[in-house]
Design a protein around this motif. Structure first.
Motif, mmCIF file in Angstrom:
data_model
loop_
_atom_site.group_PDB
_atom_site.id
_atom_site.type_symbol
_atom_site.label_atom_id
_atom_site.label_comp_id
_atom_site.label_asym_id
_atom_site.label_seq_id
_atom_site.Cartn_x
_atom_site.Cartn_y
_atom_site.Cartn_z
ATOM 1 N N GLY A 133 53.236 35.890 40.251
ATOM 2 C CA GLY A 133 51.890 36.423 40.458
ATOM 3 C C GLY A 133 51.619 36.909 41.867
ATOM 4 N N ALA A 134 52.625 36.893 42.740
ATOM 5 C CA ALA A 134 52.412 37.311 44.140
ATOM 6 C C ALA A 134 52.149 38.814 44.264
ATOM 7 N N GLY A 135 52.579 39.573 43.242
ATOM 8 C CA GLY A 135 52.364 41.022 43.282
ATOM 9 C C GLY A 135 53.651 41.829 43.367
ATOM 10 N N LYS A 136 54.802 41.179 43.140
ATOM 11 C CA LYS A 136 56.109 41.845 43.282
ATOM 12 C C LYS A 136 56.257 43.028 42.324
ATOM 13 N N SER A 137 55.991 42.776 41.037
ATOM 14 C CA SER A 137 56.158 43.854 40.054
ATOM 15 C C SER A 137 55.163 44.977 40.316
ATOM 16 N N SER A 138 53.954 44.617 40.704
ATOM 17 C CA SER A 138 52.947 45.647 41.017
ATOM 18 C C SER A 138 53.434 46.514 42.171
ATOM 19 N N ILE B 109 45.244 42.920 44.257
ATOM 20 C CA ILE B 109 46.590 42.435 43.925
ATOM 21 C C ILE B 109 47.555 42.662 45.089
ATOM 22 N N LYS C 214 40.378 42.527 40.772
ATOM 23 C CA LYS C 214 41.128 41.632 41.662
ATOM 24 C C LYS C 214 41.963 42.445 42.644
HETATM 25 P P1 ADP Z 1 54.751 39.117 40.135
HETATM 26 O O1 ADP Z 1 55.653 40.203 39.666
HETATM 27 O O2 ADP Z 1 54.893 38.833 41.594
HETATM 28 O O3 ADP Z 1 54.897 37.845 39.347
HETATM 29 P P2 ADP Z 1 52.612 40.934 39.310
HETATM 30 O O4 ADP Z 1 52.711 42.048 40.265
HETATM 31 O O5 ADP Z 1 53.128 41.156 37.932
HETATM 32 O O6 ADP Z 1 53.242 39.609 39.944
HETATM 33 O O7 ADP Z 1 51.097 40.516 39.190
HETATM 34 C C1 ADP Z 1 50.342 40.076 40.319
HETATM 35 C C2 ADP Z 1 48.978 39.583 39.864
HETATM 36 O O8 ADP Z 1 48.168 40.688 39.501
HETATM 37 C C3 ADP Z 1 49.023 38.659 38.654
HETATM 38 O O9 ADP Z 1 48.037 37.661 38.821
HETATM 39 C C4 ADP Z 1 48.686 39.586 37.502
HETATM 40 O O10 ADP Z 1 48.066 38.875 36.466
HETATM 41 C C5 ADP Z 1 47.730 40.557 38.162
HETATM 42 N N1 ADP Z 1 47.725 41.912 37.585
HETATM 43 C C6 ADP Z 1 48.749 42.792 37.652
HETATM 44 N N2 ADP Z 1 48.401 43.970 37.057
HETATM 45 C C7 ADP Z 1 47.139 43.801 36.604
HETATM 46 C C8 ADP Z 1 46.211 44.637 35.903
HETATM 47 N N3 ADP Z 1 46.539 45.892 35.573
HETATM 48 N N4 ADP Z 1 44.987 44.138 35.628
HETATM 49 C C9 ADP Z 1 44.660 42.877 35.989
HETATM 50 N N5 ADP Z 1 45.476 42.038 36.643
HETATM 51 C C10 ADP Z 1 46.705 42.490 36.958
#
Ligand code: ADP
Ligand code: MG
Length: 264
Positions: A37-42, A16, A14
């Protein structure tokens, strides 16, 4: 400064994050907002060097952070993760001292202990120093972890710029401690620290952030001064929520944002 250049990130088949560029400047608070799920933590993990981007790069003062040693990076920036589940029976002060690890040579010094205690004072948790973290309330625990990351980037000397990355640091806090957390960020930023903070409360963003990055499905939807970017139109598009944004005469100067109903 931390500079992200054209970051993209894919995981689990996916996309992200897509093509994000951002400068994290010393002295400024940058807020990241967006739906679940927007990608903030990522984005925060990639900016802070905890995870490598699929494309693009992140530099610190011009050097690729992938090439910096773990210890060197740990002295320049601290990261408060969204989920910090440390359930060992450590006391409050022992957890905060973990933040001093990158600085400790041999054993902890008097200075490390003094910094830990000052950090506990700053987050108003000195009374928790000898209490076990595994029996603390969620909000108490969150403040202890904030003290831990403050202790990590605490310095008594003028050195290279330092940075704080906070992922939803206010999620378990009462409203007074939410403001305290942002006041601390403000104070550290005034001393030259660069702060990146993920928040859900748009009013905390409006009141404390110098800049906001609004993420939608892994892409930047808006970026800049909160007053110009947290508009009803942007909030409607990104969160699917109706809101009014009002200026309050005699208030802090920041517009008040009142989200009032979901758009179905
Ligand atoms: P937020 O912090 O904005 O809520 P995240 O950055 O945690 O969002 O996650 C963004 C999206 O990417 C989510 O749908 C999450 O499930 C997905 N995701 C994040 N890391 C991974 C990973 N390592 N493998 C698969 N999906 C991931
Ligand atoms: Mg998150």
């Amino acid at each position: 400064m931390f500079r992200a250049e054209n970051i993209s990130y894919s995981a689990g088949g996916k996309t992200i994050l897509k093509d994000i560029s951002l400068d994290v400047v010393p002295g400024e608070i940058t807020a990241i907002v967006g739906a679940n799920g927007a990608g903030k933590s990522s984005l925060l993990r990639i900016l802070s060097g905890e995870r490598a981007p699929t494309y693009g790069r992140v530099t610190l003062d011009g050097n690729d952070i992938a090439e910096l040693s773990h210890k060197k990076l740990a002295r320049r920036r601290a990261v408060l993760s969204q989920f910090t589940d440390l359930r060992f029976p450590f006391t409050g002060v022992e957890v905060v001292l973990l933040g001093r690890n990158p600085h400790i040579q041999g054993g902890e010094s008097k200075l490390d202990r003094r910094i830990a205690i000052e950090a506990l004072e700053v987050v108003e948790a000195l009374h928790l120093m000898d209490r076990r973290i595994d029996v603390m309330s969620g909000g108490e625990r969150q403040r202890i972890h904030l003290a831990r990351v403050l202790a990590q980037i605490w310095t008594e000397r003028e050195e290279e710029s330092r940075y704080l990355f906070l992922d939803e640091p206010t999620s378990s806090l009462d409203i007074a401690h939410q403001h305290l957390t942002l006041e601390i960020a403000e104070r550290f930023a005034a001393n030259g620290l660069g702060v990146v903070v993920i928040l859900h409360d748009l009013n905390l963003v409006s009141r404390y952030a110098d800049r906001v990055l609004v993420l939608k499905n892994g892409q930047v939807r808006a970026m800049g001064a909160p007053a110009e970017n947290l508009t009803s139109a942007v909030i409607e598009e990104v969160f699917e929520v109706s809101s009014v944004v009002v200026d309050i005469p005699g208030g802090s100067g920041a517009p008040l944002i009142v989200p009032f109903s979901r758009i179905k």
